[in-house]
Write a protein that holds these residues in place. Sequence first.
Motif, PDB file in Angstrom:
ATOM      1  N   ILE A 162      46.415  55.009  -7.691  1.00 55.58           N
ATOM      2  CA  ILE A 162      45.273  55.848  -8.047  1.00 55.58           C
ATOM      3  C   ILE A 162      45.538  57.305  -7.678  1.00 55.58           C
ATOM      4  O   ILE A 162      46.204  57.598  -6.698  1.00 55.58           O
ATOM      5  N   SER A 182      47.026  47.109  -8.379  1.00 53.53           N
ATOM      6  CA  SER A 182      48.035  47.135  -9.420  1.00 53.53           C
ATOM      7  C   SER A 182      49.011  45.976  -9.207  1.00 53.53           C
ATOM      8  O   SER A 182      49.228  45.529  -8.087  1.00 53.53           O
ATOM      9  N   SER A 234      44.979  56.221 -13.125  1.00 57.33           N
ATOM     10  CA  SER A 234      46.173  55.877 -12.345  1.00 57.33           C
ATOM     11  C   SER A 234      47.372  56.722 -12.748  1.00 57.33           C
ATOM     12  O   SER A 234      47.455  57.232 -13.866  1.00 57.33           O
ATOM     13  N   ALA A 294      47.649  48.892 -14.171  1.00 55.59           N
ATOM     14  CA  ALA A 294      46.940  49.851 -13.319  1.00 55.59           C
ATOM     15  C   ALA A 294      45.612  50.222 -13.966  1.00 55.59           C
ATOM     16  O   ALA A 294      45.515  50.292 -15.192  1.00 55.59           O
ATOM     17  N   GLU A 306      42.006  48.304 -17.533  1.00 53.24           N
ATOM     18  CA  GLU A 306      43.355  48.486 -17.023  1.00 53.24           C
ATOM     19  C   GLU A 306      44.324  48.750 -18.163  1.00 53.24           C
ATOM     20  O   GLU A 306      44.115  48.311 -19.297  1.00 53.24           O
TER      21      GLU A 306
END
Length: 217
Positions: free
Chosen positions: A147, A50, A162, A63, A70
């Motif tokens: 995570i 991240s 995430s 993330a 993402e």
Amino acid sequence: MKHSIRIFSVVLLLAACVATGVVSSVLCVRFLPQNAAFDRGNGVPVAQASTSDRVDGYLTCTAPVDGGSEAVFVLDSTTGLLSAGVLSKVSPTFQSRYQGNVHADLRKAVTILNNRGKKGTSRTKKNAAKQAIQLPQEPKYIMTAGIHSIVGQGGNIRPGASALYITEVNTGLMLVYILPWNPSSFSSNSPFSSPLTYYTVDRFVMPMVMEEVVEEE
């Protein structure tokens, strides 16, 4: 003679280094987890991490949300507006969009936690009154992501991969956000939008100012 021996030693050293590199590469590939991410161009394993940044009251963070996709988060700490989005895999636009307000969630969390502290014995109520959380006039936030392994309830919507952690430093409260992820909409490139509300809250940090007030009393 000594010169020849020296050259031979250097050659042996170089050969040993090359052999060590080859063996290390083979072992890395052999024992690398099967679900590791690889660069599609040359098959080299790629680390996923991240990223975050901030400027003038704006915070941003990325993330993983599902596999190789993402999400990007942007927080306006002045208004509390929290926005998130996931890029489409086939068109130059954001396929998934989310929006919430951290200020509103913070107010709700402070009310819930203070009311929870009022319940119990008279001694507990007295201590809770001393340590009641005060809603700051100008909230200050820090933000990061990581995570999680939370299991969803089934259906089309499931938790994104995430969790977003937003901490208000005056109160020490940490709000946790998890995107409601719709993999079927993403696969079909159908636009998807959802409100973004906090998943849970906890007082992860006790501010020093609050500690001093309690000690003096």
